[in-house]
Design a protein around this motif. Sequence first.
Motif, PDB file in Angstrom:
ATOM      1  N   THR A 151       0.844  -1.194   0.000  1.00 18.81           N
ATOM      2  CA  THR A 151       0.000   0.000   0.000  1.00 18.81           C
ATOM      3  C   THR A 151       0.881   1.247   0.000  1.00 18.81           C
ATOM      4  OG1 THR A 151      -1.643  -1.189   1.301  1.00 18.81           O
ATOM      5  CG2 THR A 151      -1.872   1.190   1.174  1.00 18.81           C
ATOM      6  N   PRO A 152       0.779   2.061  -1.049  1.00 13.75           N
ATOM      7  CA  PRO A 152       1.601   3.268  -1.119  1.00 13.75           C
ATOM      8  C   PRO A 152       1.193   4.277  -0.046  1.00 13.75           C
ATOM      9  CG  PRO A 152       0.602   2.743  -3.244  1.00 13.75           C
ATOM     10  CD  PRO A 152      -0.047   1.876  -2.225  1.00 13.75           C
ATOM     11  N   ARG A 153       2.159   4.946   0.542  1.00 15.14           N
ATOM     12  CA  ARG A 153       1.893   5.938   1.579  1.00 15.14           C
ATOM     13  C   ARG A 153       1.020   7.050   0.996  1.00 15.14           C
ATOM     14  NH1 ARG A 153       3.920   7.169   6.482  1.00 15.14           N
ATOM     15  NH2 ARG A 153       4.029   9.355   7.072  1.00 15.14           N
ATOM     16  N   GLY A 154      -0.138   7.277   1.615  1.00 14.96           N
ATOM     17  CA  GLY A 154      -1.042   8.314   1.151  1.00 14.96           C
ATOM     18  C   GLY A 154      -1.708   8.002  -0.174  1.00 14.96           C
ATOM     19  N   MET A 155      -1.484   6.829  -0.701  1.00 17.97           N
ATOM     20  CA  MET A 155      -2.037   6.395  -1.993  1.00 17.97           C
ATOM     21  C   MET A 155      -1.633   7.332  -3.132  1.00 17.97           C
ATOM     22  SD  MET A 155      -3.437   3.466  -1.699  1.00 17.97           S
ATOM     23  CE  MET A 155      -4.388   3.278  -3.189  1.00 17.97           C
ATOM     24  N   ARG A 156      -0.518   8.032  -2.988  1.00 15.08           N
ATOM     25  CA  ARG A 156       0.008   8.923  -4.032  1.00 15.08           C
ATOM     26  C   ARG A 156       1.394   8.438  -4.454  1.00 15.08           C
ATOM     27  NH1 ARG A 156      -3.345  12.669  -6.205  1.00 15.08           N
ATOM     28  NH2 ARG A 156      -4.911  13.285  -4.708  1.00 15.08           N
ATOM     29  N   CYS A 157       1.688   8.583  -5.720  1.00 16.68           N
ATOM     30  CA  CYS A 157       2.973   8.171  -6.271  1.00 16.68           C
ATOM     31  C   CYS A 157       4.071   9.129  -5.794  1.00 16.68           C
ATOM     32  CB  CYS A 157       2.895   8.181  -7.794  1.00 16.68           C
ATOM     33  SG  CYS A 157       4.449   7.722  -8.605  1.00 16.68           S
ATOM     34  N   PRO A 158       5.152   8.604  -5.212  1.00 10.48           N
ATOM     35  CA  PRO A 158       6.230   9.479  -4.767  1.00 10.48           C
ATOM     36  C   PRO A 158       6.977  10.121  -5.939  1.00 10.48           C
ATOM     37  CG  PRO A 158       6.818   7.181  -4.416  1.00 10.48           C
ATOM     38  CD  PRO A 158       5.395   7.204  -4.881  1.00 10.48           C
TER      39      PRO A 158
END
Length: 102
Positions: free
Chosen positions: A23-30
């Motif tokens: 699960t990506p942090r904050g659901m945003r692409c780094p």
Amino acid sequence: MEPQSSRSFDFVCYGCGAAAAATPRGMRCPACGEPFSIRSHATPDSEILSQAPGSMWHYLDLLPIQSPDHVVTLGEGATPLIDAPRLAQQHGLGRVLLKNEM
């Protein structure tokens, strides 16, 4: 060859296509800041698609849920999507579907 888990999924960025297994942090692409989408690798049983769903939980095996024991439901139904061609035309879109919650 072992069958693929029905709950196999990953995440893919809408913007740049980057993939993430967890699960990506904050659901945003780094990399680009765009939102991630959940991508399922499940292969649905053809029978599940031939039956009218009573709720979204009809598709439980296709959802990215690790354990059904942790599902919280509010009695969701299977509300229809309604085609809105005039709205799509008015805004220069190919197709617009509205969810009818009534």
